[in-house]
Design an enzyme around this catalytic site. Sequence first.
Site, short mmCIF file in Angstrom:
data_model
loop_
_atom_site.label_atom_id
_atom_site.label_comp_id
_atom_site.label_asym_id
_atom_site.label_seq_id
_atom_site.Cartn_x
_atom_site.Cartn_y
_atom_site.Cartn_z
N SER A 143 0.86 -1.18 0.00
CA SER A 143 0.00 0.00 0.00
C SER A 143 0.90 1.24 0.00
CB SER A 143 -0.93 -0.05 1.22
OG SER A 143 -1.93 0.92 1.11
N ARG A 188 -13.36 6.09 8.20
CA ARG A 188 -12.87 4.71 8.25
C ARG A 188 -13.84 3.77 7.52
NH1 ARG A 188 -7.97 2.38 8.75
NH2 ARG A 188 -8.11 0.31 9.64
N ASP A 223 -8.47 -5.74 -5.99
CA ASP A 223 -8.14 -4.46 -5.35
C ASP A 223 -8.71 -3.31 -6.20
OD1 ASP A 223 -6.92 -2.22 -4.18
OD2 ASP A 223 -4.95 -3.17 -4.02
N HIS A 242 -7.70 -4.87 -1.50
CA HIS A 242 -6.45 -4.21 -1.16
C HIS A 242 -5.81 -4.82 0.09
CE1 HIS A 242 -3.50 -1.08 -1.05
NE2 HIS A 242 -3.87 -0.71 0.14
N ASP A 243 -6.63 -5.24 1.05
CA ASP A 243 -6.12 -5.76 2.32
C ASP A 243 -5.49 -7.15 2.22
OD1 ASP A 243 -6.51 -3.62 3.96
OD2 ASP A 243 -8.23 -4.43 5.04
#
Lengths: 529, 529
Positions: free
Chosen positions: A226, A295, A469, A503-504
């Site tokens: 990232s 968040r 992602d 993405h994680d």
Amino acid sequence: MKSALSLARTSYTQVLKRPTLLPLKSLGYRGLHHQPALKDSSCNANNSPTSSNPPLSFPCIDKMESRTLELDSGPEPSYDNIVTGYEKFEYPHPFLLDHGGILPKIDIAYETWGTLNAKKDNAILIHTGLSASSHARSHAKNTKPGWWESFIGPSAHIDTNKFFVICTNALGGCYGSTGPSSIDPADGERYATRFPIITVFDMIRAQFKLLDHLGIDKLHASVGSSMGGMQSIAAAKLFPDRVKRLISISACARSHPYSIALRHTQRQVLMADPNWNKGFYYKGIPPHVGMKLAREIATISYRSGPEWELRFGRKRSNENQSPALCPDFLIETYLDHQGERFCLQYDPNSLLYISKAMDMFDMSRSESEKLQRQRQHNLPKIEQILKHRQQLERPDEEDARIMAEACRSIIGTQSALEGKQEEKNMSAKPAEDKKNRLTTLSSDPATQDLVEGMKGINMPTLVLGVQSDILFPVWQQKEIAECLRASGNNRVTYYELDAMFGHDTFLIDRVSVGGAIKGHLELLDDESV
Amino acid sequence: MKSALSLARTSYTQVLKRPTLLPLKSLGYRGLHHQPALKDSSCNANNSPTSSNPPLSFPCIDKMESRTLELDSGPEPSYDNIVTGYEKFEYPHPFLLDHGGILPKIDIAYETWGTLNAKKDNAILIHTGLSASSHARSHAKNTKPGWWESFIGPSAHIDTNKFFVICTNALGGCYGSTGPSSIDPADGERYATRFPIITVFDMIRAQFKLLDHLGIDKLHASVGSSMGGMQSIAAAKLFPDRVKRLISISACARSHPYSIALRHTQRQVLMADPNWNKGFYYKGIPPHVGMKLAREIATISYRSGPEWELRFGRKRSNENQSPALCPDFLIETYLDHQGERFCLQYDPNSLLYISKAMDMFDMSRSESEKLQRQRQHNLPKIEQILKHRQQLERPDEEDARIMAEACRSIIGTQSALEGKQEEKNMSAKPAEDKKNRLTTLSSDPATQDLVEGMKGINMPTLVLGVQSDILFPVWQQKEIAECLRASGNNRVTYYELDAMFGHDTFLIDRVSVGGAIKGHLELLDDESV
């Protein structure tokens, strides 16, 4: 208890709690425009006494309000308590930033695992994502699991039997490194939004001051995911002779507008929280609502549709409850929970500054040159500061060291600049051979600019992307790999994963991500040529 | 000027404007914790007198604050003025909703183009997306271009020389149809969040009351995109004998968690705006900040990365300006502009209710059966209401008509229910032949449930999806098509477009989207078998 100032900042709470403390009637909701009930009030038969249907309830709003009240009467949240057990490197000299800001001094929080060998050539620098601390793995001083706990350790993917692993909290962060929540030595107050704009390159320069301090001249590898992947590339560019291997996971060579848009909305919802107060909230109620919302948006950009389809589907948090405008489906309570868990764990201003640094990240040659011109223009400021200091104090050994450091800083910049100039000369010639090597790369000027900017990154490089992602899509990973190849790096490995965690994935998929890292770190030198 | 109540709702403005009206110093920012400047204050040399670096400015926050002030002193925003020139159908009877709410009466705003033929068999009903009005195309009473201006007209894709085209504002909306901003006849006040939860099926039932009124028994076609595509499918399910052809564009057969998550964050940022005030903002300042933020998030979900890459790239709104935390890149000013344009154009509560209806949309058989059970359970309420009314008034012709209508409503529901029961019996037998026809469809129970729920939709159907759509991804379009096929519809056409405009492609791509619509609408009857 808060200072008197906090009292002035409770308006949000007051607004929110009004509907609870004062029933609508007493607010004059009906009183002001009350009319005799019309014929159709017969629909009222089974409902509330005043309306055709009962009013909806909003437990999610009540909950935010309660938190505001608690925060108003509770102690000031401290980010220092959230992460502990790190080392702190203090660099006590003026630190020039790419966009002209100067930090009078900087601290960099860091943690290490494994042992630095005698040759000091087994160090691996791990760069973090946006909001992570230096606590990548547990150790004696902090036994909590780190954010890459299972990736680092004896015989793990990043093998601490072989390597000396360093992880820092990024410049601009709030877990021990200098950031907006740090004290500005100029007046003893927190910087807040008097903190200057920082870049990913600034973060790298700060990290390399730490490496100087540790006596590490050359890294075995620079590794990051990232924003950490951006940093990894930036480190290889700024210090090509000090990085032996490069790993960039789920990152990019320049931020694309869709990812900027996703971060933009997070910043906007945070800044729209009245408690953010243009960044000056440290003595008041923190903008916990804005942070929670930011968040939640971030979480959407970090995960993927297919994963949530499997994990949550259309399940509701309580199948027997009537549908509600507050969180209702399981995916909503999940997002709500993610937001709540985070909203007091990270400094809101750090989020703004670091997220902005990510937006600005661009390895293009034109952009690098612009930043270099700015640095050159601003360097005299450092000299001015040091002169000013000399006027204030007797020149002694301490000041000499400051001067020396300032010079070194200037020289470091100059050499990078010379490198740029050299490239400029090279590219003045028609580069036919390079063009022939562009395969799926576009030949538009922006891509050519990026290829030129990636020159000089010639170490063995691993680029890894994940198909699900949406924040750093695989085409951006491919762009890194192809630009590096087009700029002359013939040791680029490119992996594309079909993992479903979006993405994680870099935090979750030990086998695929960890395996690729291990393979690249432990290649024999002659294999990597 | 606003009522007295609005004064109590200006706290947000007051908080926001504090930094402007009162310099930080006078707020005690330095005064409270002021310490003598430390040695390093020499870094101050070229900067502001109190901090190492100058504070950042926040024009985007100042702008929101100015709008709040303007709204506080300006007239109440009216959504009625935004769209004009529509017809209004008034259904003056109690209208039962899927989740048990009852609207004492409903209005449906609609516009038409072309001429209804003598047989009344050339009508096309167009369903809108979330926030659109009935103004799909300009006409004498409203010459402004409509949202599908170039798709509808003489010889256009939806040819008004051939067809009688109807478009309505959805139930729950704010452009003439009954919604949360309408007056509750029970007390003469706006419903606000006393408005009951509605479903996509409720919207369809309301539209078909309008068709009854217009004397249209059978539609030539039901056409819709986005939420309109959900409605199109729902219409075909609730009234299979009244829909001859079905077109569903960029929609789904059931909302998936990723799209729920995207709408959830929009609702959350809106509801977190203190001016939203649990929905009771009509006499105060509307939650324009929350609406702006919600629209920015929505815009991200409506467009695509590749489009923005081409359109905005990494261009900044002003290349000569220093980087800022307020909108800076062109993509940010674009989003900001989209948010500002929308923030006073649509009723915030309508956004909440309709977006929630989209989340709940699920064509699965189990879900339909649940809603039917609820309707059966709640039907006695309608009778109770009517009885209550009879007690209040002398039974006259008007009341008889009400009773008749209530019965018809009950009968309509019963027949749908009987249909369900029949399906239940059918599916009790092992459906081996059906299973064999599932190609790429999963055989998990949720998918089987959806296949069962799609039964009875046997008219010629066009399903169209766009590969760059993240809100209603192509796998969901494929799911509609395959579930229809698996449930027995052998006249399903499926198109997948490689357009780059994401979800909004249906508003933009005349050639590909318009062409597919025209082709399907003008198929000869024997071609469509």
